[in-house]
Each structure stands twice: as C-alpha cells, then as structure tokens.
Design a protein around this motif. Sequence first.
Motif, PDB file in Angstrom:
ATOM      1  N   MET A 123       0.753  -1.217  -0.193  1.00 41.71           N
ATOM      2  CA  MET A 123       0.048   0.068   0.083  1.00 41.71           C
ATOM      3  C   MET A 123       0.949   1.304   0.050  1.00 41.71           C
ATOM      4  O   MET A 123       0.527   2.198  -0.511  1.00 41.71           O
ATOM      5  CB  MET A 123      -0.923  -0.114   1.255  1.00 41.71           C
ATOM      6  N   ILE A 124       1.960   1.177   0.844  1.00 39.98           N
ATOM      7  CA  ILE A 124       2.764   2.446   0.909  1.00 39.98           C
ATOM      8  C   ILE A 124       3.379   2.803  -0.417  1.00 39.98           C
ATOM      9  O   ILE A 124       3.501   3.794  -0.775  1.00 39.98           O
ATOM     10  CB  ILE A 124       3.840   2.179   1.971  1.00 39.98           C
ATOM     11  N   VAL A 125       3.888   1.583  -1.213  1.00 40.49           N
ATOM     12  CA  VAL A 125       4.684   1.551  -2.469  1.00 40.49           C
ATOM     13  C   VAL A 125       3.847   2.309  -3.358  1.00 40.49           C
ATOM     14  O   VAL A 125       4.075   3.182  -4.195  1.00 40.49           O
ATOM     15  CB  VAL A 125       5.047   0.003  -2.714  1.00 40.49           C
ATOM     16  N   LYS A 126       2.331   1.738  -3.357  1.00 41.00           N
ATOM     17  CA  LYS A 126       1.431   2.485  -4.312  1.00 41.00           C
ATOM     18  C   LYS A 126       1.153   3.804  -4.140  1.00 41.00           C
ATOM     19  O   LYS A 126       1.104   4.583  -5.227  1.00 41.00           O
ATOM     20  CB  LYS A 126       0.070   1.729  -4.177  1.00 41.00           C
ATOM     21  N   LYS A 127       1.188   4.395  -2.855  1.00 41.36           N
ATOM     22  CA  LYS A 127       1.120   5.937  -2.540  1.00 41.36           C
ATOM     23  C   LYS A 127       2.323   6.597  -3.039  1.00 41.36           C
ATOM     24  O   LYS A 127       2.183   7.554  -3.407  1.00 41.36           O
ATOM     25  CB  LYS A 127       0.926   5.966  -1.034  1.00 41.36           C
ATOM     26  N   LYS A 128       3.397   6.091  -2.519  1.00 42.49           N
ATOM     27  CA  LYS A 128       4.562   6.622  -3.246  1.00 42.49           C
ATOM     28  C   LYS A 128       4.666   6.711  -4.441  1.00 42.49           C
ATOM     29  O   LYS A 128       5.181   7.626  -5.402  1.00 42.49           O
ATOM     30  CB  LYS A 128       5.836   5.805  -2.724  1.00 42.49           C
ATOM     31  N   PHE A 129       4.495   5.600  -5.213  1.00 47.92           N
ATOM     32  CA  PHE A 129       4.372   5.718  -6.977  1.00 47.92           C
ATOM     33  C   PHE A 129       3.114   6.889  -7.277  1.00 47.92           C
ATOM     34  O   PHE A 129       3.772   7.698  -8.171  1.00 47.92           O
ATOM     35  CB  PHE A 129       4.116   4.326  -7.388  1.00 47.92           C
ATOM     36  N   PHE A 130       2.214   6.855  -6.916  1.00 47.81           N
ATOM     37  CA  PHE A 130       1.319   7.959  -6.927  1.00 47.81           C
ATOM     38  C   PHE A 130       1.756   9.215  -6.894  1.00 47.81           C
ATOM     39  O   PHE A 130       1.570   9.939  -7.635  1.00 47.81           O
ATOM     40  CB  PHE A 130      -0.125   7.326  -6.533  1.00 47.81           C
ATOM     41  N   ASN A 131       2.178   9.456  -5.658  1.00 42.52           N
ATOM     42  CA  ASN A 131       2.948  10.806  -5.409  1.00 42.52           C
ATOM     43  C   ASN A 131       4.041  11.171  -6.404  1.00 42.52           C
ATOM     44  O   ASN A 131       4.040  12.225  -6.921  1.00 42.52           O
ATOM     45  CB  ASN A 131       3.186  10.850  -3.902  1.00 42.52           C
ATOM     46  N   LEU A 190       4.186  10.053  -9.586  1.00 40.67           N
ATOM     47  CA  LEU A 190       3.811  10.289 -10.784  1.00 40.67           C
ATOM     48  C   LEU A 190       2.995  11.435 -10.837  1.00 40.67           C
ATOM     49  O   LEU A 190       3.063  12.261 -11.753  1.00 40.67           O
ATOM     50  CB  LEU A 190       2.586   9.082 -10.953  1.00 40.67           C
ATOM     51  N   LEU A 191       2.184  11.857  -9.637  1.00 38.28           N
ATOM     52  CA  LEU A 191       1.484  13.398  -9.480  1.00 38.28           C
ATOM     53  C   LEU A 191       2.626  14.369  -9.743  1.00 38.28           C
ATOM     54  O   LEU A 191       2.282  15.284 -10.251  1.00 38.28           O
ATOM     55  CB  LEU A 191       0.671  13.353  -8.398  1.00 38.28           C
ATOM     56  N   ILE A 192       3.898  14.114  -8.903  1.00 38.82           N
ATOM     57  CA  ILE A 192       4.821  15.432  -8.873  1.00 38.82           C
ATOM     58  C   ILE A 192       5.332  15.271 -10.426  1.00 38.82           C
ATOM     59  O   ILE A 192       5.668  16.685 -10.806  1.00 38.82           O
ATOM     60  CB  ILE A 192       5.909  15.006  -7.870  1.00 38.82           C
ATOM     61  N   THR A 193       5.556  14.342 -11.013  1.00 41.62           N
ATOM     62  CA  THR A 193       6.213  14.226 -12.519  1.00 41.62           C
ATOM     63  C   THR A 193       5.353  14.946 -13.222  1.00 41.62           C
ATOM     64  O   THR A 193       5.690  15.663 -14.090  1.00 41.62           O
ATOM     65  CB  THR A 193       6.501  12.820 -12.786  1.00 41.62           C
ATOM     66  N   ILE A 194       4.007  14.735 -13.250  1.00 39.78           N
ATOM     67  CA  ILE A 194       2.952  15.191 -14.309  1.00 39.78           C
ATOM     68  C   ILE A 194       2.884  16.934 -13.884  1.00 39.78           C
ATOM     69  O   ILE A 194       2.791  17.462 -14.797  1.00 39.78           O
ATOM     70  CB  ILE A 194       1.408  14.793 -13.984  1.00 39.78           C
ATOM     71  N   ILE A 195       2.859  17.087 -12.742  1.00 41.57           N
ATOM     72  CA  ILE A 195       2.684  18.634 -12.383  1.00 41.57           C
ATOM     73  C   ILE A 195       3.973  19.430 -13.007  1.00 41.57           C
ATOM     74  O   ILE A 195       3.975  20.397 -13.550  1.00 41.57           O
ATOM     75  CB  ILE A 195       2.920  18.736 -10.652  1.00 41.57           C
ATOM     76  N   ILE A 196       5.293  18.648 -12.735  1.00 38.31           N
ATOM     77  CA  ILE A 196       6.443  19.289 -13.133  1.00 38.31           C
ATOM     78  C   ILE A 196       6.470  19.505 -14.574  1.00 38.31           C
ATOM     79  O   ILE A 196       6.748  20.455 -15.205  1.00 38.31           O
ATOM     80  CB  ILE A 196       7.759  18.558 -12.592  1.00 38.31           C
TER      81      ILE A 196
END
Length: 91
Positions: A1-9, A11-17
């Motif tokens: 679960m933590i791995v999914k959340k870190k991956f999502f974060n 991915l979200l940061i990458t998209i924002i950048i």
Amino acid sequence: MIVKKKFFNFLLITIIIFIIYLPGFVRIQRLYNHKKELEKEIKVLKNENRELKQEIHKLQYDTTYIEKVAREELKLGKDGEIIYKIPSEKK
C-alpha cells in the motif's frame, strides 16, 4: 500500500512538473529555431553585402567593368558608334 502511494505521489509530482515546464520548453525550442533562421538570413545578407562591395570597387576603379555596365545597362556607346536596338519578340 505504501509503495502504491509513493508511486502515485511520484507520478503526480512528475505530471505537475511536466505541465509547468512544458510551455517554457516549447518556447525555448521556438526561439532556438527562430535564431537559426536569423543566422541563415545574416549569412545570406553578408554574402550579398560582400558582392555589392566588390561591385562598388569595380565601378570605382575597373574601367573595363564601367564600360561594360554603360553598354549593357545604360545602352551607351563610344563616340562614333551606332547602337542598334533589336525589338524582342512578344508572345
């Protein structure tokens, strides 16, 4: 679960950048291409300027060239010469 959340974060940061920096990158590319076009134009104009300077020099100092220009462009001749003008065929 933590791995999914870190991956999502991540991915979200990458998209924002990506969203933030993409317009700037596109603008830089356009400016780079415009710069290349201007450099080509400068090169052409420098060559044209060099050719015009050579022609100016010839017109000032080369009597043979001056005579050629006078005959061809100004339709002048030497004293006693008869100049014949042949009409060009119009289609």
